[in-house]
Design an enzyme around this catalytic site. Structure first.
Site, PDB file in Angstrom:
ATOM      1  N   LYS A  48       0.865  -1.085  -0.137  1.00  0.00           N
ATOM      2  CA  LYS A  48      -0.129   0.106   0.115  1.00  0.00           C
ATOM      3  C   LYS A  48       0.834   1.238  -0.083  1.00  0.00           C
ATOM      4  O   LYS A  48       0.474   2.501   0.428  1.00  0.00           O
ATOM      5  CB  LYS A  48      -1.030   0.083   1.151  1.00  0.00           C
ATOM      6  CG  LYS A  48      -1.956  -1.388   1.163  1.00  0.00           C
ATOM      7  CD  LYS A  48      -2.281  -1.865   0.011  1.00  0.00           C
ATOM      8  CE  LYS A  48      -3.317  -1.170  -0.652  1.00  0.00           C
ATOM      9  NZ  LYS A  48      -3.372  -1.825  -2.059  1.00  0.00           N
ATOM     10  N   SER A  49       1.906   1.138  -0.701  1.00  0.00           N
ATOM     11  CA  SER A  49       2.913   2.236  -0.638  1.00  0.00           C
ATOM     12  C   SER A  49       2.923   2.872  -1.898  1.00  0.00           C
ATOM     13  O   SER A  49       3.753   4.052  -2.061  1.00  0.00           O
ATOM     14  CB  SER A  49       4.236   1.902  -0.231  1.00  0.00           C
ATOM     15  OG  SER A  49       4.252   1.429   0.943  1.00  0.00           O
ATOM     16  N   HIS A 107       7.381  -7.783  -2.715  1.00  0.00           N
ATOM     17  CA  HIS A 107       7.083  -7.496  -1.241  1.00  0.00           C
ATOM     18  C   HIS A 107       7.942  -7.851  -0.410  1.00  0.00           C
ATOM     19  O   HIS A 107       7.966  -7.847   0.949  1.00  0.00           O
ATOM     20  CB  HIS A 107       5.713  -7.635  -0.873  1.00  0.00           C
ATOM     21  CG  HIS A 107       4.473  -6.743  -1.535  1.00  0.00           C
ATOM     22  ND1 HIS A 107       4.724  -5.544  -1.270  1.00  0.00           N
ATOM     23  CD2 HIS A 107       3.364  -6.908  -2.110  1.00  0.00           C
ATOM     24  CE1 HIS A 107       3.692  -4.886  -1.808  1.00  0.00           C
ATOM     25  NE2 HIS A 107       2.813  -5.711  -2.523  1.00  0.00           N
ATOM     26  N   SER A 137      -4.592   2.556   4.283  1.00  0.00           N
ATOM     27  CA  SER A 137      -4.931   2.166   2.951  1.00  0.00           C
ATOM     28  C   SER A 137      -4.854   0.311   2.951  1.00  0.00           C
ATOM     29  O   SER A 137      -5.794  -0.386   2.684  1.00  0.00           O
ATOM     30  CB  SER A 137      -3.775   2.522   2.082  1.00  0.00           C
ATOM     31  OG  SER A 137      -3.782   2.037   0.621  1.00  0.00           O
ATOM     32  N   PHE A 254      -9.833  -1.054  -5.409  1.00  0.00           N
ATOM     33  CA  PHE A 254      -8.416  -1.105  -5.225  1.00  0.00           C
ATOM     34  C   PHE A 254      -7.778   0.157  -5.479  1.00  0.00           C
ATOM     35  O   PHE A 254      -6.893   0.558  -4.691  1.00  0.00           O
ATOM     36  CB  PHE A 254      -7.928  -1.980  -6.458  1.00  0.00           C
ATOM     37  CG  PHE A 254      -6.468  -2.235  -6.404  1.00  0.00           C
ATOM     38  CD1 PHE A 254      -5.864  -3.243  -5.545  1.00  0.00           C
ATOM     39  CD2 PHE A 254      -5.726  -1.718  -7.307  1.00  0.00           C
ATOM     40  CE1 PHE A 254      -4.562  -3.269  -5.456  1.00  0.00           C
ATOM     41  CE2 PHE A 254      -4.329  -1.861  -7.358  1.00  0.00           C
ATOM     42  CZ  PHE A 254      -3.666  -2.666  -6.257  1.00  0.00           C
ATOM     43  N   LYS A 257      -8.198   5.976  -2.982  1.00  0.00           N
ATOM     44  CA  LYS A 257      -8.435   7.324  -3.056  1.00  0.00           C
ATOM     45  C   LYS A 257      -7.166   8.143  -3.556  1.00  0.00           C
ATOM     46  O   LYS A 257      -7.259   9.072  -4.323  1.00  0.00           O
ATOM     47  CB  LYS A 257      -8.601   8.083  -1.431  1.00  0.00           C
ATOM     48  CG  LYS A 257      -9.770   7.929  -0.890  1.00  0.00           C
ATOM     49  CD  LYS A 257      -9.910   8.723   0.401  1.00  0.00           C
ATOM     50  CE  LYS A 257     -11.356   8.890   0.955  1.00  0.00           C
ATOM     51  NZ  LYS A 257     -11.372   9.411   2.278  1.00  0.00           N
TER      52      LYS A 257
HETATM   53  P1  A3P Z   1      -5.005   4.519  -1.251  1.00  0.00           P
HETATM   54  O1  A3P Z   1      -5.728   3.266  -0.508  1.00  0.00           O
HETATM   55  O2  A3P Z   1      -4.674   5.413   0.056  1.00  0.00           O
HETATM   56  O3  A3P Z   1      -6.128   5.228  -1.896  1.00  0.00           O
HETATM   57  P2  A3P Z   1       0.046  -0.317  -3.602  1.00  0.00           P
HETATM   58  O4  A3P Z   1      -0.142  -0.135  -5.152  1.00  0.00           O
HETATM   59  O5  A3P Z   1       1.375  -0.104  -3.328  1.00  0.00           O
HETATM   60  O6  A3P Z   1      -0.750  -1.435  -3.151  1.00  0.00           O
HETATM   61  O7  A3P Z   1      -0.595   1.258  -2.990  1.00  0.00           O
HETATM   62  C1  A3P Z   1      -1.939   1.359  -3.285  1.00  0.00           C
HETATM   63  C2  A3P Z   1      -2.285   2.839  -2.994  1.00  0.00           C
HETATM   64  O8  A3P Z   1      -1.748   3.745  -3.929  1.00  0.00           O
HETATM   65  C3  A3P Z   1      -3.638   3.314  -2.703  1.00  0.00           C
HETATM   66  O9  A3P Z   1      -3.691   4.272  -1.896  1.00  0.00           O
HETATM   67  C4  A3P Z   1      -3.994   3.689  -4.261  1.00  0.00           C
HETATM   68  O10 A3P Z   1      -5.068   4.313  -4.325  1.00  0.00           O
HETATM   69  C5  A3P Z   1      -2.587   4.631  -4.651  1.00  0.00           C
HETATM   70  N1  A3P Z   1      -2.432   4.635  -5.888  1.00  0.00           N
HETATM   71  C6  A3P Z   1      -2.694   3.829  -6.998  1.00  0.00           C
HETATM   72  N2  A3P Z   1      -2.557   4.360  -8.256  1.00  0.00           N
HETATM   73  C7  A3P Z   1      -2.335   5.707  -8.042  1.00  0.00           C
HETATM   74  C8  A3P Z   1      -1.921   6.707  -8.840  1.00  0.00           C
HETATM   75  N3  A3P Z   1      -1.782   6.549 -10.074  1.00  0.00           N
HETATM   76  N4  A3P Z   1      -1.741   7.878  -8.384  1.00  0.00           N
HETATM   77  C9  A3P Z   1      -1.631   8.199  -6.820  1.00  0.00           C
HETATM   78  N5  A3P Z   1      -2.292   7.074  -6.110  1.00  0.00           N
HETATM   79  C10 A3P Z   1      -2.452   5.810  -6.629  1.00  0.00           C
END
Ligand code: A3P
Length: 294
Positions: A48-49, A107, A137, A254, A257
């Site tokens: 979730k980074s 990961h 997240s 997924f 936000k």
């Molecule tokens: P949120 O849950 O805060 O919205 P990962 O890909 O490492 O699982 O991280 C997921 C997080 O990245 C989610 O955060 C997701 O919405 C955000 N994310 C994915 N694509 C994105 C983009 N193009 N721009 C900004 N944030 C994005």
């Protein structure tokens, strides 16, 4: 709901790190032994980074010229997650044969990375995100994801699990500190921050291009920015988590936000104080610089 008896499918510990059936022991072994090429790029991050976003940025920096033709290639064959699922020889062959330069997701904690990463000086991008937003997240991801048992508890219960490092891929604190200690002086590793990427999207594309030795025209940078906006990625076949059977996007999407500071809508004052205290104790001296959006 008793959080003490909560487990995820196939839960086990590898060197103290909680993993589930989607990263089983043989998959972790295959990752360690995975054959790399010198021109590969690995994108590593705690869950979730902003890793999905970063994978797409790296992919487009390296493959912009052919990305449109390969629009219908699903994500797992564009930027495969090496240690995904029980080992399947055919999948391993397929992910090995994707067009070079290959971009992979992992990961794994630092000590579980492929042995050849160092041996072959393979480049790696590591993404940081402020851990308060990571926790929020992750909570919503835990709720919607069957391989994480669709967590039925409250935010406060999840917060306790997160702080105890009792979540898949272990403690955020240990995870990022190990990467930082191991790679902060390594010129083959680029550390990025989600918050910087949000603030300066085009600048991040240039930073990645620079790191990978690519000189991109301004219109290409602009196109990559357009194609990797939150909205575009949410709607795009190739990048969205389309039809992943264990996701229930009615519970939480997924692409949720995509902003900085949603933790303020979840953390109680007490949790925030508790978090700041733990953070100060554990990582304040580390030398990386996290922006909490305060
Ligand atoms: P949120 O849950 O805060 O919205 P990962 O890909 O490492 O699982 O991280 C997921 C997080 O990245 C989610 O955060 C997701 O919405 C955000 N994310 C994915 N694509 C994105 C983009 N193009 N721009 C900004 N944030 C994005």
């Amino acid at each position: 709901f008793d959080v003490k008896s909560f487990t995820i499918p196939g839960q086990y510990y590898l060197d103290g790190v909680l993993l589930g059936s989607y990263n089983p022991p043989d998959g972790m072994k295959a990752l360690r032994e995975f054959d790399l090429f010198e021109d590969d790029c690995i994108v590593a991050a705690y869950p979730k980074s902003g890793q999905t976003w970063t994978l797409e940025l790296v992919y487009l920096v390296l493959h912009h010229g052919t990305a449109y033709e390969r629009e219908n290639t699903a994500r797992d064959m564009r930027t495969p997650w090496i240690e995904w699922g029980p080992v399947d020889e055919e999948r391993l062959r397929n992910i090995s044969n994707i067009p070079r330069p290959r971009v992979f997701k992992t990961h794994a904690i630092a000590k579980h990375l492929p042995v050849q990463l160092r041996e072959k000086n393979v480049k790696m991008v590591f993404v940081f995100r402020n851990p308060k937003d990571v926790a929020v997240s992750y909570y919503h991801f835990y709720r919607m994801n069957a391989v994480l048992s669709r967590f039925p508890g409250t935010w406060s219960q999840f917060y306790e699990m997160f702080m105890a490092g009792n979540v898949a891929h272990g403690s955020w604190f240990d995870y990022v500190q190990e990467y930082w200690r191991e790679f902060k002086d390594d010129k083959n590793v680029l550390f990025l921050y989600y918050e910087d990427m949000v603030k300066d999207h085009a600048g991040s594309v240039r930073k990645i291009a620079n790191f990978l030795g690519r000189n991109l025209r301004d219109d290409v940078v602009e196109d990559i920015v357009k194609r990797t906006s939150f909205k575009t990625m949410k709607d795009n076949f190739a990048t969205r988590a389309h039809k992943i059977p264990f996701f229930d996007e009615n519970i939480s999407p997924f692409f949720r936000k995509g902003n900085v500071g949603d933790w303020k809508n979840h953390f109680t004052v007490r949790q925030n104080e508790d978090f700041d205290r733990v953070y100060a104790e554990k990582v304040a001296e580390s030398g990386f610089c996290i922006d909490f959006g305060e």
